[in-house]
Design a protein around this motif. Sequence first.
Motif, PDB file in Angstrom:
ATOM      1  N   TYR A  96     -13.839   1.360  -1.138  1.00  0.00           N
ATOM      2  CA  TYR A  96     -12.630   2.065  -0.718  1.00  0.00           C
ATOM      3  C   TYR A  96     -11.503   1.818  -1.727  1.00  0.00           C
ATOM      4  O   TYR A  96     -11.444   0.756  -2.353  1.00  0.00           O
ATOM      5  CB  TYR A  96     -12.156   1.553   0.645  1.00  0.00           C
ATOM      6  N   ARG A  97     -10.646   2.798  -1.854  1.00  0.00           N
ATOM      7  CA  ARG A  97      -9.423   2.645  -2.656  1.00  0.00           C
ATOM      8  C   ARG A  97      -8.240   2.601  -1.694  1.00  0.00           C
ATOM      9  O   ARG A  97      -8.095   3.466  -0.825  1.00  0.00           O
ATOM     10  CB  ARG A  97      -9.254   3.796  -3.647  1.00  0.00           C
ATOM     11  N   HIS A  98      -7.416   1.585  -1.861  1.00  0.00           N
ATOM     12  CA  HIS A  98      -6.187   1.451  -1.073  1.00  0.00           C
ATOM     13  C   HIS A  98      -5.172   2.459  -1.605  1.00  0.00           C
ATOM     14  O   HIS A  98      -5.199   2.816  -2.787  1.00  0.00           O
ATOM     15  CB  HIS A  98      -5.653   0.017  -1.221  1.00  0.00           C
ATOM     16  N   LYS A 111      -2.333   2.140  -2.554  1.00  0.00           N
ATOM     17  CA  LYS A 111      -1.559   1.615  -3.687  1.00  0.00           C
ATOM     18  C   LYS A 111      -2.405   1.456  -4.944  1.00  0.00           C
ATOM     19  O   LYS A 111      -1.882   1.078  -5.978  1.00  0.00           O
ATOM     20  CB  LYS A 111      -0.924   0.275  -3.310  1.00  0.00           C
ATOM     21  N   TYR A 138     -11.587  -2.086  -2.797  1.00  0.00           N
ATOM     22  CA  TYR A 138     -12.109  -3.022  -1.826  1.00  0.00           C
ATOM     23  C   TYR A 138     -13.508  -2.595  -1.410  1.00  0.00           C
ATOM     24  O   TYR A 138     -13.815  -1.399  -1.417  1.00  0.00           O
ATOM     25  CB  TYR A 138     -11.211  -3.070  -0.583  1.00  0.00           C
ATOM     26  N   GLN A 165     -11.746  -7.988  -1.504  1.00  0.00           N
ATOM     27  CA  GLN A 165     -11.041  -7.346  -2.604  1.00  0.00           C
ATOM     28  C   GLN A 165     -11.928  -7.404  -3.837  1.00  0.00           C
ATOM     29  O   GLN A 165     -12.669  -8.361  -4.041  1.00  0.00           O
ATOM     30  CB  GLN A 165      -9.674  -7.989  -2.846  1.00  0.00           C
ATOM     31  N   PHE A 173      -6.882  -0.210   9.622  1.00  0.00           N
ATOM     32  CA  PHE A 173      -7.575   0.058   8.359  1.00  0.00           C
ATOM     33  C   PHE A 173      -7.655   1.562   8.099  1.00  0.00           C
ATOM     34  O   PHE A 173      -7.443   2.024   6.983  1.00  0.00           O
ATOM     35  CB  PHE A 173      -8.980  -0.552   8.395  1.00  0.00           C
ATOM     36  N   ARG A 192      -4.516   4.917   4.524  1.00  0.00           N
ATOM     37  CA  ARG A 192      -4.335   3.575   3.966  1.00  0.00           C
ATOM     38  C   ARG A 192      -5.487   3.256   3.006  1.00  0.00           C
ATOM     39  O   ARG A 192      -5.288   2.758   1.903  1.00  0.00           O
ATOM     40  CB  ARG A 192      -4.281   2.534   5.076  1.00  0.00           C
ATOM     41  N   PHE A 193      -6.723   3.507   3.429  1.00  0.00           N
ATOM     42  CA  PHE A 193      -7.920   3.300   2.606  1.00  0.00           C
ATOM     43  C   PHE A 193      -8.727   4.583   2.636  1.00  0.00           C
ATOM     44  O   PHE A 193      -8.876   5.202   3.689  1.00  0.00           O
ATOM     45  CB  PHE A 193      -8.793   2.175   3.169  1.00  0.00           C
ATOM     46  N   SER A 224      -5.461  -9.947   7.752  1.00  0.00           N
ATOM     47  CA  SER A 224      -4.434  -9.294   6.929  1.00  0.00           C
ATOM     48  C   SER A 224      -3.062  -9.255   7.590  1.00  0.00           C
ATOM     49  O   SER A 224      -2.054  -9.119   6.910  1.00  0.00           O
ATOM     50  CB  SER A 224      -4.869  -7.866   6.584  1.00  0.00           C
TER      51      SER A 224
END
Length: 111
Positions: free
Chosen positions: A7-9, A11, A15, A34, A49, A62-63, A87
Amino acid sequence: MSITGIYRHFKGNYYEVLGEAINDSKETLVFYRQMYEPFGFWLRPKDMFFEKKDTEQGKVERFIKIGESSENIMGKIDVRSLRIRHSEKEEIYQIRSWKEEDGSFEVSKIE
């Protein structure tokens, strides 16, 4: 449908989702690591998430899943020795049990 994968966050960091976890209070969490130093392991409430975040560009996920995992990292480490950070809370968890066939985990807070 499995949630495992890369997954890409929103920002920009990457992950790997390793599976779903259930804690002592029966909360469903996403268990992930991470993919950059220090390569920590994390838990985040599943709803959080997968929620959308307000940004300057509007609402974004978010992800976002961008691919599948290329290796089984869990088969290469001693899962019971992991210390996993929540988290959203100042809590540390450990894995109590792991079902490899469906990627589900039970975790307990370390006192």
